[in-house]
Scaffold this motif. Structure first.
Motif, short mmCIF file in Angstrom:
data_model
loop_
_atom_site.label_atom_id
_atom_site.label_comp_id
_atom_site.label_asym_id
_atom_site.label_seq_id
_atom_site.Cartn_x
_atom_site.Cartn_y
_atom_site.Cartn_z
N THR A 280 0.83 -1.21 0.00
CA THR A 280 0.00 0.00 0.00
C THR A 280 0.86 1.25 0.00
O THR A 280 0.63 2.19 -0.77
CB THR A 280 -0.94 0.00 1.21
OG1 THR A 280 -1.75 -1.18 1.17
CG2 THR A 280 -1.82 1.22 1.22
N THR A 281 1.85 1.29 0.91
CA THR A 281 2.71 2.47 0.95
C THR A 281 3.55 2.60 -0.32
O THR A 281 3.80 3.70 -0.80
CB THR A 281 3.64 2.39 2.17
OG1 THR A 281 4.42 1.17 2.09
CG2 THR A 281 2.85 2.39 3.46
N ALA A 282 3.98 1.46 -0.86
CA ALA A 282 4.76 1.50 -2.10
C ALA A 282 3.92 2.04 -3.25
O ALA A 282 4.37 2.89 -4.02
CB ALA A 282 5.31 0.12 -2.44
N LEU A 283 2.70 1.56 -3.38
CA LEU A 283 1.84 2.01 -4.47
C LEU A 283 1.53 3.50 -4.34
O LEU A 283 1.53 4.23 -5.35
CB LEU A 283 0.55 1.21 -4.50
CG LEU A 283 -0.41 1.51 -5.65
CD1 LEU A 283 0.26 1.18 -6.98
CD2 LEU A 283 -1.71 0.71 -5.49
N LYS A 284 1.31 3.95 -3.13
CA LYS A 284 1.03 5.38 -2.94
C LYS A 284 2.25 6.23 -3.30
O LYS A 284 2.11 7.29 -3.92
CB LYS A 284 0.62 5.62 -1.48
CG LYS A 284 0.24 7.07 -1.20
CD LYS A 284 -0.22 7.23 0.24
CE LYS A 284 -0.61 8.69 0.52
NZ LYS A 284 -1.07 8.89 1.92
N ALA A 285 3.41 5.78 -2.90
CA ALA A 285 4.62 6.54 -3.22
C ALA A 285 4.91 6.54 -4.72
O ALA A 285 5.40 7.52 -5.27
CB ALA A 285 5.82 5.96 -2.47
N LEU A 286 4.57 5.46 -5.40
CA LEU A 286 4.85 5.35 -6.82
C LEU A 286 3.90 6.16 -7.69
O LEU A 286 4.25 6.57 -8.80
CB LEU A 286 4.81 3.89 -7.26
CG LEU A 286 5.96 2.99 -6.78
CD1 LEU A 286 5.65 1.53 -7.05
CD2 LEU A 286 7.27 3.39 -7.45
N THR A 287 2.70 6.41 -7.18
CA THR A 287 1.67 7.02 -8.05
C THR A 287 1.15 8.35 -7.55
O THR A 287 0.38 9.00 -8.26
CB THR A 287 0.48 6.06 -8.18
OG1 THR A 287 -0.08 5.80 -6.87
CG2 THR A 287 0.89 4.75 -8.83
N SER A 288 1.54 8.80 -6.38
CA SER A 288 0.96 10.03 -5.82
C SER A 288 1.30 11.26 -6.65
O SER A 288 0.51 12.20 -6.73
CB SER A 288 1.43 10.22 -4.37
OG SER A 288 2.85 10.31 -4.32
N ALA A 289 2.47 11.28 -7.27
CA ALA A 289 2.88 12.46 -8.03
C ALA A 289 2.42 12.43 -9.48
O ALA A 289 2.65 13.38 -10.21
CB ALA A 289 4.41 12.60 -7.98
N ARG A 290 1.74 11.37 -9.90
CA ARG A 290 1.33 11.22 -11.29
C ARG A 290 -0.15 11.56 -11.42
O ARG A 290 -1.03 10.82 -10.99
CB ARG A 290 1.57 9.78 -11.77
CG ARG A 290 2.99 9.26 -11.49
CD ARG A 290 4.02 10.03 -12.29
NE ARG A 290 3.77 9.90 -13.71
CZ ARG A 290 4.14 8.82 -14.41
NH1 ARG A 290 4.79 7.83 -13.81
NH2 ARG A 290 3.90 8.75 -15.69
#
Length: 756
Positions: free
Chosen positions: A83-93
């Motif tokens: 969950t944290t990985a997915l948020k970090a990977l996509t939050s800026a896109r």
């Protein structure tokens, strides 16, 4: 007698080649056809579709590369959860519609974000487990077509045991997570008023459509998408095929369409297999007056045929026939001088006829004098100095006669008017393609700035060794950079990787963007720059600004496009920074008309300006020229840079220019071949005749010592050999006469004594 040259071949070649040029003139000018829509307009629409497809392909490739790089470089730790990985990977896109993390071994969904992601398929999971490259997929979600991008998130070895209880679906051999990102198709940009553009799937269904200005009713041809998809599917293995189509006619307008596949041009790429096709269309005025050059072609060919026959007859009666008669007369005299047969001796009693003028007439008169000398009727004879024109003047007159036909063909007739040589539709297409070229340059520079900003954001808080490692890794992954370096507040370089910087400007700019870092030198230095922020509670980073100098070769490589001509990128002072052709750094544009065109596109101070086009005439003829500002917004908007293109009208298949080009070619061919044949005649006949004329004058004047050497095996050479035989006979007779006279003188004293 073998003829290895002689007078016949040049004259026959002159007539034959000029008649051939006349035939080619008829064929070439009759081959110019102008339909209702010029071929140049169809070709331009095809290239606009190909350029638009290239922009779509580049956007998909960049997005796929960004997703893969973001996933690969994500710093996962032993405590990282999906969950944290997915948020970090996509939050800026901001362009992401939905995302997911999957276990590539089992397909188990580990985390999701945004809208539900469509199923990826078993083949994607197999490719992920085998560490194969996963290309984007075109899927249907919620009734709309979307793209799936994939990336691999590498996990540290200790994470397997730490997360095993929470995620039972993951086996102990798990090494990666599969990131799946769902996005819409890239935004489609259309250039050129009245033009529409669409992205089609393999069945011809429009996935995205855009238009600029008000599209004409003729452009709304519903059969074009199906026809374009059928043509693309029939292109076979050609993955970057393109073509043009003619649509419906409405009143005085007809739809012209171009299509191009969105696929890689250099081998397997991220867009291969998507089956996307770009279709562009625009209504253009129908040409009601067809171009017809058949009458002019017949008149020009008839005039050249008359010139060739006139020259052939003149050369036959003035050169060929008199020379052949002279050849026969010289042979007759030589046989009479060297043979004792009655028939040969009879030839000495027949006068030598004098034919022609100039050198042939002089040689004929000298031969008649030699005949009388052989018979003992006269002694050596001195001839007056030659006067009047010779055969060299005849050759010059022949060249002038051919030039009277050729020069008007080259410089006067069928000249394309600059204002009308390039149709308005072709100028509009050149302007649209120039805007597309500017968009490609802008995309490249904007992406360089975006990539550099991401690197700059990761520098604060790192040690010097870690910063160096990150910069080296960035330089290896981003081939467009030639050098990366950090500047401190005084403008000094504190850390560098790559080649030696070309930077000569020492100021430290604020913010971020694109700039030039030199104003002179052999290579223009274009750089992206971004601020390196300080970390709270820690010392400032080693530098305050990160610079990435962009390799100008990478910029030059995206400028050339088929049938676009020469392309330049100029700065705010109209100096060249990059080009598709050879150039010197910071030089001016090669033509003053192009400079004026750029100034017309600049607009008012403080504005980005607008694209403009014009038909200019250069030393090579009319051309379609256009200039467009590099960008209206973004980090490159304030630079004041422009993209300038010029395409010679001769390469555009415009009927008026084709007629001018082929007319000039016919004139050049006629003048060249006529001059060559007359020059050939001068070399093998006229120049040797002038030399023989000088020698025969000396021989007739009593010179018996100068040996006459035949040079060529032709008529002139035969005449020279005959003259040499005559010289030998006269020299022998003179020796005999001198010896007889000496004997008579030696016998005279004895005869006087005996008589006494």
């Amino acid at each position: 007698m073998p003829m290895l040259g002689g007078v016949r071949p040049p004259i026959a070649s002159l007539v034959a080649l000029l008649l051939l040029v006349a035939a080619l003139t008829v064929i070439g000018l009759n081959g110019i056809h102008a339909g209702q829509v010029p071929q140049a307009v169809l070709n331009d629409e095809q290239q606009i579709a190909a350029d638009t497809a290239l922009s779509v392909r580049t956007a998909i490739d960049v997005e796929a590369s960004t997703v893969r790089r973001t996933a690969t470089t994500y710093p996962a730790t032993s405590t990282t959860t999906p969950t944290t990985a997915l948020k970090a990977l996509t939050s800026a896109r901001k362009t992401i519609l939905g995302s997911a993390l999957l276990d590539p071994h089992t397909g188990h969904l580990l985390a999701t974000g945004g809208k539900p992601v469509p199923p990826t398929g078993a083949d994607v999971l197999r490719a992920a487990t085998r560490h194969q490259s996963i290309r984007p997929r075109l899927v249907t979600s919620g009734g709309t077509r979307q793209l799936l991008y994939f990336g691999r998130v590498t996990l540290p070895a200790q994470q397997e045991d730490a997360n095993q209880d929470q995620y039972q679906a993951s086996s102990r051999s798990q090494r990666q997570w599969l990131l799946v990102v769902c996005e819409t198709l890239p935004a489609l940009t259309t250039y050129g008023d009245g033009r529409t553009a669409a992205v089609l799937d393999a069945n011809g269904t429009a996935l995205a459509t855009t238009a600029r200005g008000t599209a004409s009713p003729a452009a709304a041809d519903r059969g074009l998408p199906t026809a374009a998809a059928r043509a693309a599917n029939g292109s076979g293995s050609d993955t970057d095929a393109a073509g043009s189509l003619l649509g419906a006619t409405t009143g005085s307008l007809r739809t012209v369409a171009g299509w191009a596949q969105v696929a890689s041009t250099t081998g397997p790429g991220d867009t291969d297999g998507l089956g996307l096709v770009v279709l562009t269309s625009r209504a253009v005025p129908v040409t009601t007056t067809p171009a017809d050059y058949s009458r002019f072609a017949l008149e020009a060919a008839g005039a050249l045929a008359a010139v060739s026959l006139l020259l052939g007859l003149a050369l036959y009666f003035l050169v060929q026939r008199p020379l052949l008669r002279l050849y026969l007369s010289a042979g007759r005299l030589s046989r009479g001088a060297t043979e004792d047969e009655p028939t040969a001796l009879e030839g000495l009693y027949r006068p030598v006829p004098v034919h022609g003028f100039g050198e042939l007439a002089l040689i004929g008169r000298a031969l008649e004098s030699l005949r009388r000398q052989l018979l003992g009727e006269s002694g050596p004879e001195t001839f007056p100095a030659r006067r009047g024109p010779g055969y060299r003047a005849l050759a010059v007159v022949g060249v002038l006669v051919v030039a009277c036909w050729a020069v008007p063909m080259i410089f006067l007739v069928n000249r394309a008017d600059t204002a009308t040589a390039v149709p308005t539709a072709v100028l509009a297409a050149q302007q649209a393609r120039t805007e597309l070229a500017a968009n490609r340059v802008r995309q490249s520079l904007d992406q360089s700035y975006t990539d550099l900003s991401e690197v700059a954001a990761g520098l604060p808080g790192l040690s010097r060794a870690a910063q160096t490692k990150l910069l080296r890794h960035t330089l290896a992954d981003h081939k467009q950079y030639r050098s990366l370096y950090l500047l401190n507040r005084s403008g000094g370089i504190t850390l560098r990787t790559g080649d030696t910087p070309l930077r000569t400007l020492v100021h430290v700019p604020d913010g971020g963007g694109i700039t030039t870092v030199n104003t002179s030198g052999r290579i223009p230095a274009i750089a992206a720059y971004a601020q390196v922020r300080a970390v709270k509670g820690k010392a400032l980073a080693a530098g305050v600004v990160l610079f990435g100098e962009i390799d100008v070769k990478a910029l030059n490589s995206i400028l050339p496009r088929p049938k676009l001509g020469s392309v330049w990128v100029t700065d705010d002072n109209n100096k060249v920074l990059a080009a598709s052709v050879g150039y010197r750094a910071f030089q001016s544009l090669p033509d003053s008309g192009l400079t004026r065109l750029v100034r017309a596109a600049q607009g008012a101070p403080g504005t980005a300006g607008t694209a403009t086009s014009a038909a200019l005439r250069t030393s090579s003829g009319p051309s379609a020229d256009a200039a467009a500002p590099l960008a209206q917004s973004g980090p490159t908007a304030r630079l004041g840079w422009h993209v300038v293109t010029t395409e010679p009208a001769a390469a555009l298949q415009v009927p008026a220019v084709q007629a001018e080009q082929r007319t000039m070619l016919a004139g050049i061919l006629g003048l060249t071949l006529g001059t060559a044949c007359l020059g050939w005649l001068h070399v093998v006949v006229i120049r040797p005749l002038r030399a023989v004329a000088v020698l025969v004058e000396r021989l007739a004047g009593g010179d018996r010592r100068t040996v006459l050497h035949p040079v060529n095996h032709d008529e002139v050479g035969s005449v020279t050999r005959s003259l040499e035989l005559i010289r030998q006979a006269l020299a022998e007779r003179d020796r005999t006469a001198r010896s007889g006279h000496a004997a008579a003188l030696s016998r005279s004293p004895r005869e006087t004594t005996l008589q006494r």
